[in-house]
Design an enzyme around this catalytic site. Structure first.
Site, PDB file in Angstrom:
ATOM      1  N   THR A 187      23.140 -52.283  47.663  1.00 53.74           N
ATOM      2  CA  THR A 187      22.012 -51.870  46.828  1.00 53.74           C
ATOM      3  C   THR A 187      21.547 -53.084  46.014  1.00 53.74           C
ATOM      4  OG1 THR A 187      23.497 -51.255  45.056  1.00 53.74           O
ATOM      5  CG2 THR A 187      22.886 -49.506  46.583  1.00 53.74           C
ATOM      6  N   GLU A 331      20.920 -45.693  49.973  1.00 55.05           N
ATOM      7  CA  GLU A 331      21.968 -44.698  50.222  1.00 55.05           C
ATOM      8  C   GLU A 331      21.539 -43.652  51.253  1.00 55.05           C
ATOM      9  OE1 GLU A 331      21.032 -45.928  47.373  1.00 55.05           O
ATOM     10  OE2 GLU A 331      22.677 -46.126  45.937  1.00 55.05           O
ATOM     11  N   LYS A 438      10.748 -40.191  27.296  1.00 51.53           N
ATOM     12  CA  LYS A 438      10.983 -38.917  26.589  1.00 51.53           C
ATOM     13  C   LYS A 438      10.319 -38.982  25.228  1.00 51.53           C
ATOM     14  CE  LYS A 438      15.289 -38.010  28.958  1.00 51.53           C
ATOM     15  NZ  LYS A 438      16.018 -39.267  29.139  1.00 51.53           N
TER      16      LYS A 438
HETATM   17  P1  AMP Z   1      16.300 -48.965  47.269  1.00 54.65           P
HETATM   18  O1  AMP Z   1      17.627 -48.346  47.426  1.00 54.65           O
HETATM   19  O2  AMP Z   1      16.335 -50.352  46.722  1.00 54.65           O
HETATM   20  O3  AMP Z   1      15.521 -48.886  48.533  1.00 54.65           O
HETATM   21  O4  AMP Z   1      15.518 -48.135  46.170  1.00 54.65           O
HETATM   22  C1  AMP Z   1      15.391 -46.742  46.266  1.00 54.65           C
HETATM   23  C2  AMP Z   1      14.548 -46.228  45.142  1.00 54.65           C
HETATM   24  O5  AMP Z   1      13.208 -46.702  45.263  1.00 54.65           O
HETATM   25  C3  AMP Z   1      14.402 -44.734  45.129  1.00 54.65           C
HETATM   26  O6  AMP Z   1      15.520 -44.097  44.584  1.00 54.65           O
HETATM   27  C4  AMP Z   1      13.145 -44.555  44.315  1.00 54.65           C
HETATM   28  O7  AMP Z   1      13.400 -44.665  42.933  1.00 54.65           O
HETATM   29  C5  AMP Z   1      12.302 -45.734  44.739  1.00 54.65           C
HETATM   30  N1  AMP Z   1      11.361 -45.305  45.791  1.00 54.65           N
HETATM   31  C6  AMP Z   1      11.477 -45.438  47.115  1.00 54.65           C
HETATM   32  N2  AMP Z   1      10.380 -44.951  47.735  1.00 54.65           N
HETATM   33  C7  AMP Z   1       9.556 -44.483  46.768  1.00 54.65           C
HETATM   34  C8  AMP Z   1       8.270 -43.853  46.753  1.00 54.65           C
HETATM   35  N3  AMP Z   1       7.585 -43.626  47.851  1.00 54.65           N
HETATM   36  N4  AMP Z   1       7.770 -43.497  45.551  1.00 54.65           N
HETATM   37  C9  AMP Z   1       8.439 -43.742  44.404  1.00 54.65           C
HETATM   38  N5  AMP Z   1       9.635 -44.337  44.348  1.00 54.65           N
HETATM   39  C10 AMP Z   1      10.187 -44.711  45.518  1.00 54.65           C
END
Ligand code: AMP
Length: 545
Positions: A187, A331, A438
């Site tokens: 990650t 994940e 918030k």
């Molecule tokens: P990563 O594991 O680095 O790919 O990041 C995943 C995170 O990116 C997710 O948990 C979301 O918070 C954000 N994310 C991925 N796709 C979207 C989307 N289409 N809209 C908003 N947030 C997204």
């Protein structure tokens, strides 16, 4: 008495995907823009042959099932061979994000215990910086021919081409348990150290099967697929597996991801569908608008990794490109939802359709979602109740690599996102839970406020953060980048919110900056913004124009 089905059992192994492509669509091309600057083209048959050479080379070097092989590489044919050659022998292809800090990269290589690390020439300076921190790496290998190796280097170096050269182009892919690990990806680690997610052959193959269906990425042999999303981050959304699965031509763009480079490559190679984060598409649209260039074959852009601002979808449509909003995470391998039409979508008015398109979409087959309240109770799918988004499914993490304790709660993975789900099953992310604002005990969606700002014609990019406030605990603060030559003021931008969101949601102030910090995967780095501007309402900070 149980009666066992009497069908063939073939483990779901990644090698079978490339073998299938080589046997059934063997002459279909994989085109790569190389780090060297030129275009390389060969076929699935060639890719399979070279992956088998690599498998032979790895085996004779003593790389065995379960060993980790690191890659620091752009999207290109050699990276594709590593995906298949490494995983094919039962070893683990550990894709490393070169945009992380050097210390994090060294940490990841050490944590994964990579025996061999393969890297593109452009990452040579980075490797020189970190090699001494990774003493257990036995071999550093540059993805190039012998002649391109630098005359001197911090550590002994081999060339990939010499490594596989002369190896037989035949290899019998071993058949092993489909639960064996195939790929490891960490990650981004915006807080704390990155965590490893270890995908199995089964999980990646099942995701590939599900992802090609019409309500997901809708891929076919007639498509020309270009993953702009990097192969070093979450399997380039599975496209290196799903494209060969359907026999689609694959166009790998290498390191040049600016609007002009992508537009030219897509046109030359007849790309029909691509995938990337919003910032990539902002660059492409900007270029297409400035130059008036259009590409009639390029019809679908999958947008994910961060919320797709509705304004971006509109601009893309004006350039003849449909955006398909998708959500996922490391994940989840990463595919979770895709915003595909449900029955009734076609009969809705344009405004209503645009509201649906802005959502992250419906769970693809194989993934289940729910939203829960603070006590863990499941919340209704009414499109209004926002709660913590939980996921489960065939390609969802069970536990992090090297960590005994599973993060699952009652069999569900807490995504860390806050979302609503409507009666048709469309999920909409309102925030990352740590980014939620918030105000006076009520939640304000930072993504919605960013989307409004981004729909202003003079705003290039915007981020909204929670800012400490003496009366309301937190109030939204907008941090925005104006388009060149714009003299837009904070008051004008705030007035633009009138009628678009509830009055109490409107940010108290705007700070204009020349650029916004992005994470290693192209997302807004809100933590940095909060550290810099989080006390703006109590202490004041950089002046707004
Ligand atoms: P990563 O594991 O680095 O790919 O990041 C995943 C995170 O990116 C997710 O948990 C979301 O918070 C954000 N994310 C991925 N796709 C979207 C989307 N289409 N809209 C908003 N947030 C997204």
């Amino acid at each position: 008495m149980n009666l066992v089905g009497q069908m063939m059992y073939m483990p779901l192994l990644l090698s079978s995907l490339l073998q299938q492509a080589a046997r059934h669509t063997g002459s279909v091309e994989i085109v790569s823009r190389r780090v060297e600057g030129d275009i390389h083209r060969y076929t699935y048959r060639d890719c399979h042959a070279r992956s088998m050479q690599l498998a032979n080379a790895l085996t004779s070097r003593g790389i065995v099932a379960g060993d980790r092989v690191g890659t620091l590489a752009w999207n290109g044919y050699r990276h594709m061979e590593l995906y298949y050659g490494v995983a094919g022998i039962g070893a683990v292809c550990h894709t490393i994000n070169p945009r992380l800090f050097p210390e994090q990269i060294a940490y990841i290589i050490n944590h994964a215990r990579d025996r061999l690390v393969c890297f593109d020439m452009s990452f040579a300076p980075l490797i020189e910086q970190i090699a001494h921190l990774c003493p257990q790496v036995e071999t550093w290998m540059m993805l190039c021919g012998e002649a391109a190796l630098p005359p001197s280097f911090a550590v002994p170096l081999e060339s990939y081409e010499s490594f596989i050269d002369g190896q037989p182009q035949h290899f019998v892919w071993p058949q092993f348990d489909e639960l064996q690990a195939a790929v490891l990806c960490y990650t981004s680690g915006t807080t704390g150290n990155p965590k490893g997610v270890l995908y199995s052959h089964r999980s990646l193959t099942l995701m590939a099967y599900a992802s090609v269906s019409p309500d997901a990425l809708c891929l076919s042999a007639c498509d020309v697929v270009s993953p702009v999303v990097p192969m070093f981050h979450v399997n380039a959304w599975g496209l290196p597996f799903s494209a060969p699965m359907v026999g689609a031509k694959l166009v790998l763009p290498g390191p040049k991801l600016d609007g002009e480079s992508l537009c030219t490559l897509f046109e030359q190679e007849g790309v029909t569908v691509s995938a990337g984060v919003p910032t990539i598409w902002l660059g492409l649209v900007d270029y297409m608008r400035r130059t008036g260039k259009r590409n009639p074959l390029f019809k679908r852009a999958i947008v994910g990794g961060a919320a797709c601002p509705p304004q971006l979808a509109t601009s893309m449509r004006e350039c003849g490109i449909d955006t398909i909003h998708a959500w996922g995470m490391t994940e989840l391998s990463p595919l979770g939802t895709v915003c595909s039409p449900s029955p009734g979508y076609a009969s809705k008015c344009a405004d209503e359709q645009a509201r649906i398109d802005a959502k992250q979409g419906r769970a693809i087959a194989g993934i289940d979602l729910k939203i829960v309240g603070s006590g863990g109770e499941e919340l209704p799918w009414d499109g209004k109740s926002a709660g913590d988004l939980m996921a489960r499914g065939h390609w969802v993490l069970d536990r992090y690599y090297g960590v005994d304790q599973s993060p699952l709660e009652d069999g569900w993975f807490p995504t860390g996102d806050v979302a609503t789900i409507d009666a048709d099953g469309y999920m909409q992310i309102t925030d990352r839970s740590k980014d939620v604002i918030k105000s006076g005990g009520e939640w304000i969606s930072s993504i919605e406020l960013e989307n409004v700002a981004m729909s202003h014609p003079e705003i290039a990019m915007a981020a909204c953060i929670a800012c400490e406030h003496p009366k309301w605990d937190e109030r939204p603060l907008l941090i925005a980048v104006r388009r060149p030559d714009s003299a837009l003021t904070a008051a004008e931008l705030l007035a633009f919110y009138d009628g678009k969101v509830a009055k109490w949601w409107i940010p108290n102030d705007v700070i204009f900056v020349s650029e916004l910090p992005l994470t290693a995967t192209g997302k807004l780095q809100k933590l940095t913004l909060r550290q810099r501007f989080g006390k703006h309402y109590v202490e004041g900070s950089a002046p707004s124009a």
